[in-house]
Design a protein around this motif. Structure first.
Motif, mmCIF file in Angstrom:
data_model
loop_
_atom_site.group_PDB
_atom_site.id
_atom_site.type_symbol
_atom_site.label_atom_id
_atom_site.label_comp_id
_atom_site.label_asym_id
_atom_site.label_seq_id
_atom_site.Cartn_x
_atom_site.Cartn_y
_atom_site.Cartn_z
ATOM 1 N N GLU A 74 1.326 -1.217 -0.366
ATOM 2 C CA GLU A 74 -0.039 -0.052 0.054
ATOM 3 C C GLU A 74 1.184 1.533 -0.209
ATOM 4 O OE1 GLU A 74 -3.719 2.265 3.109
ATOM 5 O OE2 GLU A 74 -2.844 0.026 2.635
ATOM 6 N N THR A 75 0.632 2.122 -0.588
ATOM 7 C CA THR A 75 1.230 3.228 -0.990
ATOM 8 C C THR A 75 0.193 4.704 -0.666
ATOM 9 O OG1 THR A 75 2.623 2.512 -2.200
ATOM 10 C CG2 THR A 75 3.192 4.737 -2.209
ATOM 11 N N VAL A 76 0.496 5.478 -0.063
ATOM 12 C CA VAL A 76 -0.684 6.323 0.677
ATOM 13 C C VAL A 76 0.109 7.518 -0.051
ATOM 14 C CG1 VAL A 76 -1.891 7.561 2.144
ATOM 15 C CG2 VAL A 76 -1.250 5.317 2.091
ATOM 16 N N VAL A 77 -0.748 8.315 -0.967
ATOM 17 C CA VAL A 77 0.581 10.185 -0.427
ATOM 18 C C VAL A 77 -0.533 11.424 -0.626
ATOM 19 C CG1 VAL A 77 0.930 11.596 -2.461
ATOM 20 C CG2 VAL A 77 0.856 9.665 -2.787
ATOM 21 N N MET A 78 -0.110 11.917 0.943
ATOM 22 C CA MET A 78 -1.046 12.918 1.277
ATOM 23 C C MET A 78 -0.760 14.584 1.259
ATOM 24 S SD MET A 78 -0.880 10.163 5.062
ATOM 25 C CE MET A 78 0.409 10.275 4.530
ATOM 26 N N ARG A 79 -1.888 14.884 1.499
ATOM 27 C CA ARG A 79 -1.466 16.396 0.920
ATOM 28 C C ARG A 79 -3.018 16.903 2.090
ATOM 29 N NH1 ARG A 79 -3.034 19.276 -4.501
ATOM 30 N NH2 ARG A 79 -5.192 18.524 -3.922
ATOM 31 N N PHE A 80 -2.594 18.087 2.606
ATOM 32 C CA PHE A 80 -2.594 18.434 3.475
ATOM 33 C C PHE A 80 -3.196 20.033 3.354
ATOM 34 C CE2 PHE A 80 -0.957 15.082 5.980
ATOM 35 C CZ PHE A 80 -1.944 14.646 6.454
ATOM 36 N N ARG A 81 -4.349 20.917 3.925
ATOM 37 C CA ARG A 81 -4.433 22.362 3.911
ATOM 38 C C ARG A 81 -5.148 22.444 5.458
ATOM 39 N NH1 ARG A 81 -8.217 22.561 -0.101
ATOM 40 N NH2 ARG A 81 -10.062 22.584 1.232
ATOM 41 N N VAL A 82 -3.534 23.356 5.523
ATOM 42 C CA VAL A 82 -3.711 23.776 7.395
ATOM 43 C C VAL A 82 -3.911 25.406 7.504
ATOM 44 C CG1 VAL A 82 -2.201 22.062 7.657
ATOM 45 C CG2 VAL A 82 -1.345 23.834 7.557
ATOM 46 N N HIS A 83 -4.334 26.050 8.454
ATOM 47 C CA HIS A 83 -4.338 27.224 9.159
ATOM 48 C C HIS A 83 -3.764 27.030 10.613
ATOM 49 C CE1 HIS A 83 -8.206 25.632 10.386
ATOM 50 N NE2 HIS A 83 -8.099 26.820 11.159
ATOM 51 N N ALA A 291 3.089 6.390 -12.549
ATOM 52 C CA ALA A 291 4.376 7.113 -11.855
ATOM 53 C C ALA A 291 3.734 5.769 -9.971
ATOM 54 C CB ALA A 291 4.865 8.204 -11.043
ATOM 55 N N LEU A 292 2.174 6.296 -9.688
ATOM 56 C CA LEU A 292 1.808 5.765 -8.362
ATOM 57 C C LEU A 292 1.195 4.163 -8.819
ATOM 58 C CD1 LEU A 292 0.684 6.010 -5.473
ATOM 59 C CD2 LEU A 292 -1.110 7.152 -6.591
ATOM 60 N N ALA A 293 0.700 4.353 -9.907
ATOM 61 C CA ALA A 293 0.233 3.017 -10.483
ATOM 62 C C ALA A 293 0.647 1.953 -11.364
ATOM 63 C CB ALA A 293 -1.279 3.206 -11.726
ATOM 64 N N GLY A 294 2.227 2.573 -11.233
ATOM 65 C CA GLY A 294 2.777 0.948 -11.870
ATOM 66 C C GLY A 294 3.262 1.210 -13.554
ATOM 67 N N GLY A 295 2.737 1.841 -13.715
ATOM 68 C CA GLY A 295 2.366 2.164 -15.566
ATOM 69 C C GLY A 295 1.262 1.512 -16.044
ATOM 70 N N GLY A 296 0.410 0.641 -15.154
ATOM 71 C CA GLY A 296 -0.253 -0.167 -16.252
ATOM 72 C C GLY A 296 -1.793 0.447 -15.768
ATOM 73 N N PRO A 297 -2.904 0.032 -16.507
ATOM 74 C CA PRO A 297 -4.184 0.480 -16.294
ATOM 75 C C PRO A 297 -4.520 -0.065 -15.099
ATOM 76 C CG PRO A 297 -3.983 -2.425 -17.339
ATOM 77 C CD PRO A 297 -2.716 -1.255 -17.727
ATOM 78 N N VAL A 298 -4.971 0.646 -14.046
ATOM 79 C CA VAL A 298 -5.724 0.787 -13.311
ATOM 80 C C VAL A 298 -7.535 0.705 -12.785
ATOM 81 C CG1 VAL A 298 -5.272 2.847 -12.782
ATOM 82 C CG2 VAL A 298 -4.933 1.525 -10.784
ATOM 83 N N HIS A 299 -7.972 1.161 -11.963
ATOM 84 C CA HIS A 299 -9.074 1.285 -11.321
ATOM 85 C C HIS A 299 -9.094 2.306 -10.301
ATOM 86 C CE1 HIS A 299 -13.891 0.327 -12.068
ATOM 87 N NE2 HIS A 299 -13.828 1.198 -11.170
ATOM 88 N N LEU A 300 -9.993 3.405 -10.519
ATOM 89 C CA LEU A 300 -9.797 4.634 -9.848
ATOM 90 C C LEU A 300 -11.049 4.962 -9.371
ATOM 91 C CD1 LEU A 300 -8.465 7.208 -9.019
ATOM 92 C CD2 LEU A 300 -8.823 8.237 -10.974
ATOM 93 N N THR A 301 -10.970 5.167 -8.066
ATOM 94 C CA THR A 301 -12.788 5.096 -7.100
ATOM 95 C C THR A 301 -12.216 6.497 -5.795
ATOM 96 O OG1 THR A 301 -13.077 3.381 -7.255
ATOM 97 C CG2 THR A 301 -14.230 3.987 -5.790
ATOM 98 N N VAL A 302 -13.281 7.633 -6.592
ATOM 99 C CA VAL A 302 -12.773 8.171 -5.180
ATOM 100 C C VAL A 302 -14.234 8.577 -4.691
ATOM 101 C CG1 VAL A 302 -12.703 11.158 -5.709
ATOM 102 C CG2 VAL A 302 -11.971 9.937 -7.474
ATOM 103 N N LEU A 303 -13.587 9.020 -3.142
ATOM 104 C CA LEU A 303 -14.491 8.901 -2.087
ATOM 105 C C LEU A 303 -14.655 10.393 -1.230
ATOM 106 C CD1 LEU A 303 -13.090 4.970 -1.062
ATOM 107 C CD2 LEU A 303 -15.680 5.896 -2.108
ATOM 108 N N GLU A 304 -15.589 11.312 -0.401
ATOM 109 C CA GLU A 304 -16.051 11.942 -0.573
ATOM 110 C C GLU A 304 -16.892 11.251 1.517
ATOM 111 O OE1 GLU A 304 -14.207 14.686 -0.510
ATOM 112 O OE2 GLU A 304 -13.917 14.508 -2.651
ATOM 113 N N GLN A 305 -15.949 12.087 2.031
ATOM 114 C CA GLN A 305 -16.643 11.832 3.449
ATOM 115 C C GLN A 305 -16.411 12.310 4.786
ATOM 116 O OE1 GLN A 305 -15.578 8.477 5.441
ATOM 117 N NE2 GLN A 305 -17.320 8.040 6.618
ATOM 118 N N GLU A 306 -17.867 13.514 5.124
ATOM 119 C CA GLU A 306 -17.393 14.165 5.870
ATOM 120 C C GLU A 306 -17.904 13.253 7.340
ATOM 121 O OE1 GLU A 306 -17.329 16.864 5.550
ATOM 122 O OE2 GLU A 306 -17.202 16.693 3.325
#
Length: 382
Positions: A74-83, A291-306
């Protein structure tokens, strides 16, 4: 007349007093809000905990993560928006196994946004609305953000500097020892966090501790931080969320999942129901996504949660494979139906009907006149 003037004067005085009262109430509310933001630290975020230095505060407005899982890693790339006003802060993430840490590609999330942007469609309506002629206001313009040694019970697996991040990979046999290590290294650890770490200690998880500090002198942590990439072995796709229960304010999570199939959380873990905003196969990923997927085809799912009440979070996100049903959001733009050179269809219909009615009336009048007028060469009898 004088009585009318008195009533008018009294009305103006009452309105002035009401206006002053409302202004004063608004000012007091704003001051209370400012004071509350200064004394209430927001140190938790979606997958770990933001811990500022003493007397400073930091809040996480939003966390976005891209997760790649190939069945074993598992590879996790995280980005935060902070104040906030913090010049330094610590960030802690539990991981189920030994982690490799590096800087993420800042272009990744922009590329993911382009791949998953909603489909735009026009939706037409017939009758004019309030912002259409002849109801629209003519003034409208159309415009309809050298490290210290470890203490007892804590092992330092590695320590490196990555851009603005000072990264320590740690093991711990009890949460209290981990708290002592963090305090020794200059970070304030909320007492409640020690208990929240207990489930991870019991499962022998490890920890990625990150010290964030702006590279510019006296700068504060604000805006979008440089993405951080963490990779570790895992037999299942798990996204750590348990520490978020310590957050003082509502949390928002955006999760991009790249796997062999569509993936969704097993449960909401105390938040609102996760919403799928995109699901589909990317046959030829490019750039940072490739680069993250490893170069081959991949299935992408986008989730939003509050998470309106973070204290209800009771587990990490465990994701499972579901049917590869594609989905893309559709954003509709309502437009007035027109014909020809932009003539509103309703006007043409109503106007055309009026013209037909007028023409029919004229024809009827003309026919009536013809019946009344004598034929040429024929005189009427006297």
């Amino acid at each position: 007349m004088r009585g009318t003037q008195r009533r008018s004067l009294t009305t103006r005085i009452l309105r002035t007093r009401i206006l002053r009262t409302r202004i004063l109430t608004t000012i007091i509310a704003l001051l209370a809000l400012q004071l509350g933001s200064l004394v209430a630290p927001a140190y938790a975020c979606g997958c770990g905990a933001m811990i500022p230095d003493a007397a400073e505060r930091i809040g996480v407005d939003r966390e976005e993560s891209a997760v790649r899982w190939d069945g074993s890693t598992e590879t996790v790339v995280m980005r935060f928006r902070v104040h906030g006003n913090a010049k330094r802060a610590a960030w802690i993430m539990p991981v189920p196994s030994r982690a490799d840490v590096s800087l993420g590609d800042p272009a990744l999330f922009d590329e993911l946004d382009r791949l998953t942007e909603p489909e735009e469609r026009d939706r037409f309506y017939f009758w004019p609305r309030s912002d259409d002629w002849p109801f629209a206001d003519d003034d409208m313009d159309g415009a309809g953000a050298a490290p210290p040694g470890a203490g007892a019970g804590v092992g330092v697996v590695g320590r490196e500097r990555l851009g603005p991040f000072d990264v320590a990979r740690l093991t711990a046999t009890d949460p209290g020892a981990l708290g002592d290590w963090l305090r020794t290294n200059g970070f304030e650890l909320p007492e409640r966090l020690t208990g929240a770490l207990q489930p991870y200690v019991e499962r022998s998880w490890e920890y990625v501790a990150v010290r964030l500090a702006p590279q510019e002198q006296d700068a504060v942590l604000s805006g979008e931080l440089t993405p951080l990439r963490i990779a570790f072995a895992s037999p299942e796709l798990v996204y750590p969320m348990r520490l978020s229960r310590l957050a003082k304010t509502a949390q928002s999570l955006g999760l991009y999942v790249l796997a062999d199939h569509r993936m969704e959380p097993r449960s909401p873990i105390g938040g609102d129901r996760p919403e799928v905003t995109f699901a589909g196969r990317i046959d030829r990923p490019e750039g940072a996504v490739a680069a993250l997927a490893g170069g081959g085809p991949v299935h992408l799912t986008v989730l939003e949660q509050e998470f309106p009440n973070p204290g209800r979070i009771d587990d990490d996100h465990h994701l499972r494979t579901v049917a590869d049903t594609p989905y893309r959001e559709v954003v509709y733009t309502d437009r007035l139906l027109t014909i020809g050179g932009g003539i509103p269809a309703w006007l043409a219909t109503v106007g055309g009907g009026a013209l037909l009615a007028t023409a029919a009336t004229l024809l009827a009048v003309r026919a009536s006149r013809r019946r009344r007028d004598p034929a040429p060469g024929v005189r009427s009898a006297v």
